[in-house]
Design an enzyme around this catalytic site. Sequence first.
Site, short mmCIF file in Angstrom:
data_model
loop_
_atom_site.label_atom_id
_atom_site.label_comp_id
_atom_site.label_asym_id
_atom_site.label_seq_id
_atom_site.Cartn_x
_atom_site.Cartn_y
_atom_site.Cartn_z
N CYS A 131 0.83 -1.21 0.00
CA CYS A 131 0.00 0.00 0.00
C CYS A 131 0.85 1.25 0.00
CB CYS A 131 -0.84 0.04 1.27
SG CYS A 131 -2.33 -0.92 1.20
N VAL A 132 1.67 1.48 -1.00
CA VAL A 132 2.40 2.75 -1.05
C VAL A 132 2.29 3.35 -2.43
CG1 VAL A 132 4.10 2.45 0.78
CG2 VAL A 132 4.55 1.49 -1.46
#
Lengths: 472, 106
Positions: free
Chosen positions: B105-106
């Site tokens: 999740c980046v």
Amino acid sequence: MSRRTKSPSGVIDAPLDVAAQAKAREEGRPSVRDGRLKTYEPGANVGRFLELLGRRVSRPLAVSLTACVHCGRCAESCHYFLARPDDPTMTPVWKADQIRKIFKRHVDWTGRVAPWWAKAGTPDGDEDLNRLKNVVFGACSACRRCTFNCPMGVDTALLVRFTRGLLTELGIVPEGVFNVSRDQWETGNQMAVTETDFLETIEWMRDDLRAELGPGADIPVDRPDCDILYTINPREIKFDPRSIAHAARIFHAAGASWTLPKWGWDQTNFGLFSGDDALGAYVSRNLYEAAERLRARRIVISECGHGYRSTRWEGYTWSGYDQKLPTESIVAVLRRYLEEGRIVVDPGRNLEPVTFHDSCNIARSGDLVEEPRQVLRRVCADFREMHPNRQENFCCTGGGGLLAMAEYRPLRLEAGKVKAEQLKATEAALVCTMCHNCIDGLGDVIKHYHLPMRVVQVLELVSRALVLPAGS
Amino acid sequence: MPIIESEGLRIEVNEEGFLAHPEEWTEEMAKVLAKAEEGLDELTPEHWAVVRFIRGYYAEKSLAPMVRKMCQATGFPLMKIYDLFPSGPAKGACKVAGLPKPDGCV
Ligand code: SF4
Ligand code: SF4
């Protein structure tokens, strides 16, 4: 199948990239070796897909598969369609039809008896399954906005997740989905943070906190019998521990009894995105067990949309765990602290205009709507709504795990048009969101559409407004 | 894949602006990436300290370092990393250092 119809340009031809899968097999990675994570084998995939489809269809799914009357009302609720109003393949109904017609051909009696009438079809081969992958992973952020606007109660996002799950069983997934699932299966967290890395980062944050607040301040790990078991997103450990520090400051000011667990701290859950209920069960169970092991009285989830939905709602079903403890978002805790006067805040420290972006998984799928607003009105001098909002808000573009799938990014940003318009109309300087995914989704939209805004989280604004008791 | 052209260089990047071929990274490329992706006109010795550490770590482990390690190696406090790279450690510093996009999740 999709080859014979119109197709969503830009994503439909994304190839199936299996380099990471091959490498994982070669290295004998444990999740692949023991079959928890499937890799792609050319060959009998269509048969296997149909078999899984027939076996897994549940009642709510069957309703969504059969109840659609093709009225087209859902189109206007989808940010993809709003960005490409001339492209029918951007409508929720077209996307759902790609699985619906296979269901009709193979499971539903109308399609078996009269396939031409039911517009039923069979995938031709792996290439068609790859196209299906590109539709369900690449052209839908599973935001469920269309679901809320369908008069027949069709849950398109549920169909999308279901289809993703079938494809995940065949290894027909975007590389990013494979990689993150692999890490979460093997390390218990989606960024492969080791226990040493975890503990060292916490120690570092603890030192900084004590430098500010004195030796009494703490970030406890694995402390038994606390009121709160605090669980976080691995990116807080790996790349952005500021949010851990904010939470710790506030817990300290409120005199909270809290702890992080040494294991079972990752509240994110890629099973929600990949459609893999087994991964969903594994990850959520880790948290529930950590709470039990440490005899905590509640599980509190840091600001994360899909983590909240997974841990607070879906995880109960996936894991079949007899989870009796309350599970809530940190934002609900903050609201309570404010209401009970356990923390004191000065909105004069947040003077810039702030708007709020509802994360899809929190507002639409998590039913947590007013709490963040109640908090923001207390800690900001100028809070203003974005329109539409609450359950009607538009996706940040990064939902459904799309941030981990670079190949679909151009379409995703194009579909961000309505989000950009919404943001711009608020004329706010800050957009606050309670989701790590949304931070990046919104950040991408802001950059792409050149908006003069910055993304913040609720914890950051509360921490900034926090008035510490004298002497601490 | 998209191409960034500048300073006589043609740099192939992925859809998110991360180098397509991390092994081909050079300091000249870092300057171009910093300008194109982070809006940085110049890389100061402080930027280079972060970038060189990330590069070395990646060469050894094929992994992006945690922000903890970046701060430890350079002696910078956490906020300094955000001052230096507006998009933060992952999408800012690691990108300029030519790493592939970190997973998750980046
Ligand atoms: S609004 Fe509902 S019934 Fe109408 S086309 Fe969309 S999914 Fe089908
Ligand atoms: S779930 Fe969201 S992105 Fe997917 S089709 Fe529906 S409105 Fe569009």
